[in-house]
Design a protein around this motif. Structure first.
Motif, PDB file in Angstrom:
ATOM      1  N   LYS A  18      -3.555  -7.908  -1.194  1.00 13.97           N
ATOM      2  CA  LYS A  18      -2.701  -8.617  -0.238  1.00 13.97           C
ATOM      3  C   LYS A  18      -1.783  -7.638   0.504  1.00 13.97           C
ATOM      4  O   LYS A  18      -1.519  -7.797   1.705  1.00 13.97           O
ATOM      5  CB  LYS A  18      -1.859  -9.673  -0.964  1.00 13.97           C
ATOM      6  CG  LYS A  18      -2.650 -10.904  -1.394  1.00 13.97           C
ATOM      7  CD  LYS A  18      -1.732 -11.941  -2.010  1.00 13.97           C
ATOM      8  CE  LYS A  18      -2.543 -13.151  -2.466  1.00 13.97           C
ATOM      9  NZ  LYS A  18      -3.164 -13.871  -1.344  1.00 13.97           N
ATOM     10  N   ILE A  19      -1.292  -6.623  -0.205  1.00 11.60           N
ATOM     11  CA  ILE A  19      -0.434  -5.618   0.439  1.00 11.60           C
ATOM     12  C   ILE A  19      -1.213  -4.852   1.494  1.00 11.60           C
ATOM     13  O   ILE A  19      -0.709  -4.576   2.592  1.00 11.60           O
ATOM     14  CB  ILE A  19       0.165  -4.658  -0.616  1.00 11.60           C
ATOM     15  CG1 ILE A  19       1.185  -5.407  -1.494  1.00 11.60           C
ATOM     16  CG2 ILE A  19       0.822  -3.443   0.044  1.00 11.60           C
ATOM     17  CD1 ILE A  19       1.720  -4.613  -2.651  1.00 11.60           C
ATOM     18  N   ASP A  20      -2.484  -4.509   1.177  1.00  9.90           N
ATOM     19  CA  ASP A  20      -3.339  -3.820   2.147  1.00  9.90           C
ATOM     20  C   ASP A  20      -3.542  -4.679   3.397  1.00  9.90           C
ATOM     21  O   ASP A  20      -3.489  -4.183   4.532  1.00  9.90           O
ATOM     22  CB  ASP A  20      -4.701  -3.483   1.526  1.00  9.90           C
ATOM     23  CG  ASP A  20      -4.600  -2.361   0.489  1.00  9.90           C
ATOM     24  OD1 ASP A  20      -3.615  -1.584   0.562  1.00  9.90           O
ATOM     25  OD2 ASP A  20      -5.488  -2.268  -0.374  1.00  9.90           O
ATOM     26  N   GLU A  21      -3.761  -5.993   3.178  1.00  9.16           N
ATOM     27  CA  GLU A  21      -3.955  -6.910   4.297  1.00  9.16           C
ATOM     28  C   GLU A  21      -2.674  -7.003   5.148  1.00  9.16           C
ATOM     29  O   GLU A  21      -2.730  -7.014   6.390  1.00  9.16           O
ATOM     30  CB  GLU A  21      -4.353  -8.301   3.784  1.00  9.16           C
ATOM     31  CG  GLU A  21      -5.753  -8.333   3.163  1.00  9.16           C
ATOM     32  CD  GLU A  21      -6.051  -9.677   2.484  1.00  9.16           C
ATOM     33  OE1 GLU A  21      -5.122 -10.532   2.460  1.00  9.16           O
ATOM     34  OE2 GLU A  21      -7.172  -9.858   2.002  1.00  9.16           O
ATOM     35  N   ALA A  22      -1.528  -7.079   4.461  1.00  4.99           N
ATOM     36  CA  ALA A  22      -0.241  -7.162   5.176  1.00  4.99           C
ATOM     37  C   ALA A  22       0.004  -5.891   5.970  1.00  4.99           C
ATOM     38  O   ALA A  22       0.506  -5.929   7.112  1.00  4.99           O
ATOM     39  CB  ALA A  22       0.891  -7.394   4.167  1.00  4.99           C
ATOM     40  N   GLU A  23      -0.366  -4.749   5.364  1.00  4.14           N
ATOM     41  CA  GLU A  23      -0.188  -3.457   6.031  1.00  4.14           C
ATOM     42  C   GLU A  23      -1.024  -3.391   7.301  1.00  4.14           C
ATOM     43  O   GLU A  23      -0.557  -2.971   8.360  1.00  4.14           O
ATOM     44  CB  GLU A  23      -0.598  -2.339   5.067  1.00  4.14           C
ATOM     45  CG  GLU A  23       0.153  -1.053   5.249  1.00  4.14           C
ATOM     46  CD  GLU A  23      -0.181  -0.050   4.130  1.00  4.14           C
ATOM     47  OE1 GLU A  23       0.618   0.874   3.958  1.00  4.14           O
ATOM     48  OE2 GLU A  23      -1.221  -0.199   3.474  1.00  4.14           O
ATOM     49  N   GLY A  57      -0.647  -2.507 -11.096  1.00  3.21           N
ATOM     50  CA  GLY A  57      -2.094  -2.535 -11.300  1.00  3.21           C
ATOM     51  C   GLY A  57      -2.748  -3.857 -10.954  1.00  3.21           C
ATOM     52  O   GLY A  57      -3.970  -4.005 -11.136  1.00  3.21           O
ATOM     53  N   ASP A  58      -1.976  -4.832 -10.449  1.00  2.00           N
ATOM     54  CA  ASP A  58      -2.533  -6.146 -10.091  1.00  2.00           C
ATOM     55  C   ASP A  58      -3.402  -5.985  -8.846  1.00  2.00           C
ATOM     56  O   ASP A  58      -2.904  -5.766  -7.739  1.00  2.00           O
ATOM     57  CB  ASP A  58      -1.380  -7.128  -9.829  1.00  2.00           C
ATOM     58  CG  ASP A  58      -1.863  -8.556  -9.627  1.00  2.00           C
ATOM     59  OD1 ASP A  58      -2.911  -8.745  -8.990  1.00  2.00           O
ATOM     60  OD2 ASP A  58      -1.169  -9.486 -10.101  1.00  2.00           O
ATOM     61  N   LYS A  59      -4.740  -6.112  -9.016  1.00  2.00           N
ATOM     62  CA  LYS A  59      -5.679  -5.854  -7.923  1.00  2.00           C
ATOM     63  C   LYS A  59      -5.516  -6.846  -6.781  1.00  2.00           C
ATOM     64  O   LYS A  59      -5.593  -6.483  -5.604  1.00  2.00           O
ATOM     65  CB  LYS A  59      -7.117  -5.883  -8.450  1.00  2.00           C
ATOM     66  CG  LYS A  59      -7.420  -4.733  -9.398  1.00  2.00           C
ATOM     67  CD  LYS A  59      -8.877  -4.768  -9.853  1.00  2.00           C
ATOM     68  CE  LYS A  59      -9.178  -3.604 -10.797  1.00  2.00           C
ATOM     69  NZ  LYS A  59     -10.585  -3.657 -11.257  1.00  2.00           N
ATOM     70  N   ASP A  60      -5.290  -8.104  -7.136  1.00  2.00           N
ATOM     71  CA  ASP A  60      -5.139  -9.127  -6.084  1.00  2.00           C
ATOM     72  C   ASP A  60      -3.899  -8.851  -5.233  1.00  2.00           C
ATOM     73  O   ASP A  60      -3.924  -8.991  -4.004  1.00  2.00           O
ATOM     74  CB  ASP A  60      -5.030 -10.518  -6.714  1.00  2.00           C
ATOM     75  CG  ASP A  60      -6.360 -10.962  -7.335  1.00  2.00           C
ATOM     76  OD1 ASP A  60      -7.412 -10.446  -6.894  1.00  2.00           O
ATOM     77  OD2 ASP A  60      -6.333 -11.817  -8.234  1.00  2.00           O
ATOM     78  N   LEU A  61      -2.810  -8.454  -5.900  1.00  2.00           N
ATOM     79  CA  LEU A  61      -1.569  -8.175  -5.176  1.00  2.00           C
ATOM     80  C   LEU A  61      -1.729  -6.953  -4.277  1.00  2.00           C
ATOM     81  O   LEU A  61      -1.291  -6.941  -3.125  1.00  2.00           O
ATOM     82  CB  LEU A  61      -0.410  -7.961  -6.162  1.00  2.00           C
ATOM     83  CG  LEU A  61       0.949  -7.643  -5.549  1.00  2.00           C
ATOM     84  CD1 LEU A  61       1.393  -8.762  -4.602  1.00  2.00           C
ATOM     85  CD2 LEU A  61       1.999  -7.439  -6.627  1.00  2.00           C
ATOM     86  N   LEU A  62      -2.392  -5.912  -4.798  1.00  2.43           N
ATOM     87  CA  LEU A  62      -2.622  -4.713  -4.013  1.00  2.43           C
ATOM     88  C   LEU A  62      -3.482  -5.005  -2.783  1.00  2.43           C
ATOM     89  O   LEU A  62      -3.261  -4.444  -1.701  1.00  2.43           O
ATOM     90  CB  LEU A  62      -3.277  -3.626  -4.872  1.00  2.43           C
ATOM     91  CG  LEU A  62      -2.382  -3.026  -5.978  1.00  2.43           C
ATOM     92  CD1 LEU A  62      -3.188  -2.112  -6.888  1.00  2.43           C
ATOM     93  CD2 LEU A  62      -1.226  -2.239  -5.348  1.00  2.43           C
TER      94      LEU A  62
END
Length: 313
Positions: free
Chosen positions: A297-302, A290-295
């Motif tokens: 970053k994952i979207d950006e990496a994707e 549920g960590d919004k910042d981490l999610l």
């Protein structure tokens, strides 16, 4: 004691039976156990007395499958076995126990005495249809045929190359060294596993060590011999296995882990990222849920990885 007549009345109803390249013309009848002679060039080796087979013969009230025989070339009125030596041996054992009901046995008789090569071809063809062939017989038969006929003729009868024949013979000869197995027929399996190791690694000292440790019951599963493929190329592990006190498990502990060569540039960076993700504990993942910042970053990496794939495609 009545004996079957061997004459015209027996052969009027000949039937053709095709076995490999050999076509037999045969008729069926019965014969006294003493009028049937075993083949002294029988391809099968080893003991033929089998109490379980004797019980099956008794349960069936006699032989279910007739012996395949030929007119004996030296004894008129008698027959020589082509296939069925074990059935004849165990029927005879029952008669010797005083069970005269098993004296008359069903036979399928060829209309002529076969040549030695035809006789062997027929026997091999019949046995190739049975489960015992792959389980334990083909190496034994190869060994026996070489003894009877030489390598070239043996390979020709089996329909394989001389090189393939030599491998079967080597496996059989090695299997004879495994003398302490609970099931002697399993020796072929052990031998096949050991011969699966590279010949460059399988020196006489290695073979001697394996045979000794198997016979001492220090190696109890034939599949464990596959560990030798890792042990033998490593000098330290190999030395441990060959030592009197060494075994497969202690040798495996001596193996030096293969170092992975680091990759440079982008491939190396991607490897490092993937390795980091693989080794991330599940407990850490749970805490990040549920960590919004981490999610984000994952979207950006994707998105970045998709762009990279498109650029490289």
């Amino acid at each position: 004691m009545s004996k079957p007549a061997v004459g015209r009345e027996n052969v009027v109803n000949l039937q053709e039976r095709r076995l490999d390249r050999t076509v037999l013309r045969t008729y069926r009848t019965k014969a006294d156990i003493d009028d049937i002679v075993p083949n002294d060039k029988q391809p099968r080796l080893g003991p033929k007395i089998d109490e379980e087979l004797q019980r099956q013969i008794e349960a069936n009230g006699g032989l279910f499958e007739p012996l395949l025989v030929e007119p004996h070339p030296d004894f008129p009125g008698r027959f020589r076995i082509i296939d069925g030596d074990r059935r004849w041996t165990n029927s005879r054992a029952l008669v010797e126990q005083g069970k005269e009901d098993y004296r008359q046995v069903p036979i399928e008789v060829t209309d002529r005495t076969l040549s030695e090569e035809d006789r062997l071809r027929v026997w091999i063809y019949i046995h190739r249809q049975r489960k015992e062939w792959d389980a334990k017989e083909k190496e034994m038969v190869a060994y026996r045929l070489v003894d009877l006929m030489g390598r070239t003729s043996a390979a020709n009868i089996l329909g394989i190359t001389v090189r393939e024949l030599d491998k079967l013979v080597d496996i059989f000869e090695l299997s004879e060294k495994f003398i302490s197995l609970r099931d002697p027929s399993a020796a072929i399996t052990w031998s096949r596993e050991l011969m699966g190791v590279s010949k460059k690694l399988l020196t006489p000292s290695v073979v001697e060590a394996v045979v000794k440790k198997v016979n001492q019951k220090r190696i109890t599963n034939s599949k464990d011999l596959r560990k030798l493929r890792s042990i033998l190329p490593d000098p330290v592990a190999r030395a441990n296995f060959l030592a009197e006190v060494g075994d497969l498990d202690t040798a495996m502990l001596r193996l030096v882990p293969a170092e992975k060569k680091p990759k440079g540039g982008l491939p190396g960076d991607l490897d490092s990222i993937m390795e980091s993700m693989k080794t991330l504990p599940w407990t850490a993942l749970q805490s990040m849920k549920g960590d919004k910042d981490l999610l984000k970053k994952i979207d950006e990496a994707e998105a970045l990885l998709r762009s990279l794939r498109n650029a490289l495609s």
